[in-house]
Design a protein around this motif. Structure first.
Motif, PDB file in Angstrom:
ATOM      1  N   UNK A 208       0.871  -1.183   0.000  1.00 57.73           N
ATOM      2  CA  UNK A 208       0.000   0.000   0.000  1.00 57.73           C
ATOM      3  C   UNK A 208       0.901   1.224   0.000  1.00 57.73           C
ATOM      4  N   UNK A 209       1.705   1.347  -1.025  1.00 59.27           N
ATOM      5  CA  UNK A 209       2.712   2.419  -0.984  1.00 59.27           C
ATOM      6  C   UNK A 209       2.108   3.797  -1.260  1.00 59.27           C
ATOM      7  N   UNK A 210       1.046   3.863  -2.086  1.00 52.56           N
ATOM      8  CA  UNK A 210       0.414   5.172  -2.316  1.00 52.56           C
ATOM      9  C   UNK A 210      -0.736   5.330  -1.323  1.00 52.56           C
ATOM     10  N   UNK A 211      -0.521   6.164  -0.328  1.00 51.58           N
ATOM     11  CA  UNK A 211      -1.523   6.354   0.712  1.00 51.58           C
ATOM     12  C   UNK A 211      -2.410   7.554   0.399  1.00 51.58           C
ATOM     13  N   UNK A 212      -3.693   7.418   0.733  1.00 50.53           N
ATOM     14  CA  UNK A 212      -4.610   8.547   0.588  1.00 50.53           C
ATOM     15  C   UNK A 212      -4.595   9.336   1.886  1.00 50.53           C
TER      16      UNK A 212
END
Ligand code: CA
Length: 225
Positions: A208-212
């Motif tokens: 989950x490297x791109x976090x919102x």
């Protein structure tokens, strides 16, 4: 300054050659893609002017081949008409800039000099965050040893995030960086592309490297995750 002109329209090639020579440049001319590619490999040029629609090998393929061979000579694409040149696709092959015919010689000269000044021939640094790797020169993305296919826009978004690991980047900032100034759509388009990116660089690897960041934007996890 040494320039290679790859252009199959003889009158056009000749007029560019004469113009550049009048500016004191050394100019070689090729009239088809195969010869152009050969000359680009054999000689060292400061810049290559490359037509797209060429006999034998088209300009896109010539450019991509040079980049695949780690030849970083700046390439200025010459495109015959509005719409022939797909900007994303062209820049994706490793071209540095383009001009649309008919162009004024003054404009051509300015673009050419700007390219040489930028020294784009130097290979840009490969970006690495954990095992996520993005190579701005070859336009390749990988997670560890696994190559990942991304579109030109996905690539640009990922590059933008990877240059700012751990920082919160707003959708508007991404929109400004990746879409051109004339784009007046809304930021939802960024969500669509980020979602697609996650399906490629994160989901298959259990990451989950791109976090919102709710209400703020996105953040690329700078850690190994
Ligand atoms: Ca042509």
């Amino acid at each position: 300054m040494r320039v290679l002109v790859v252009e199959d329209e003889l009158a056009m090639a000749d007029s560019i050659r004469r113009g550049l020579e009048a500016e004191g440049m050394a100019v070689d001319v090729a009239h088809d893609g195969e010869t152009g590619l050969w000359m680009a490999r054999e000689n060292s040029y400061d810049v290559i002017l490359l037509d797209i629609m060429l006999p034998k090998i088209n300009g896109y393929v010539v450019c991509k081949t040079l980049r695949d061979e780690e030849n970083w000579t700046p390439v200025l694409m010459l495109t015959a008409k509005q719409g022939e040149f797909d900007e994303a696709e062209g820049l994706d092959t490793g071209a540095d800039d383009y001009v649309t015919k008919p162009f004024s010689f003054v404009v051509l000269l300015a673009r050419l000099r700007a390219l040489v000044r930028r020294k784009v021939a130097e290979r840009p640094t490969v970006l690495t965050i954990g095992d996520l790797v993005l190579d701005p020169a070859s336009r390749e993305v990988a997670r560890g040893d696994v190559p990942i296919d991304v579109t030109a826009r996905e690539f640009s978004i990922l590059e933008h995030l990877m240059r700012r690991p751990g920082e919160v980047v707003s959708k508007t900032a991404i929109l400004d960086a990746v879409w051109d100034l004339n784009f007046d759509g809304d930021t939802n388009i960024v969500e669509v592309y980020v979602s697609s990116l996650r399906k490629k660089i994160d989901a298959p690897f259990g990451r989950k490297s791109i976090q919102t960041v709710r209400g703020a934007g996105y953040r690329l996890n700078p850690g190994p995750g």
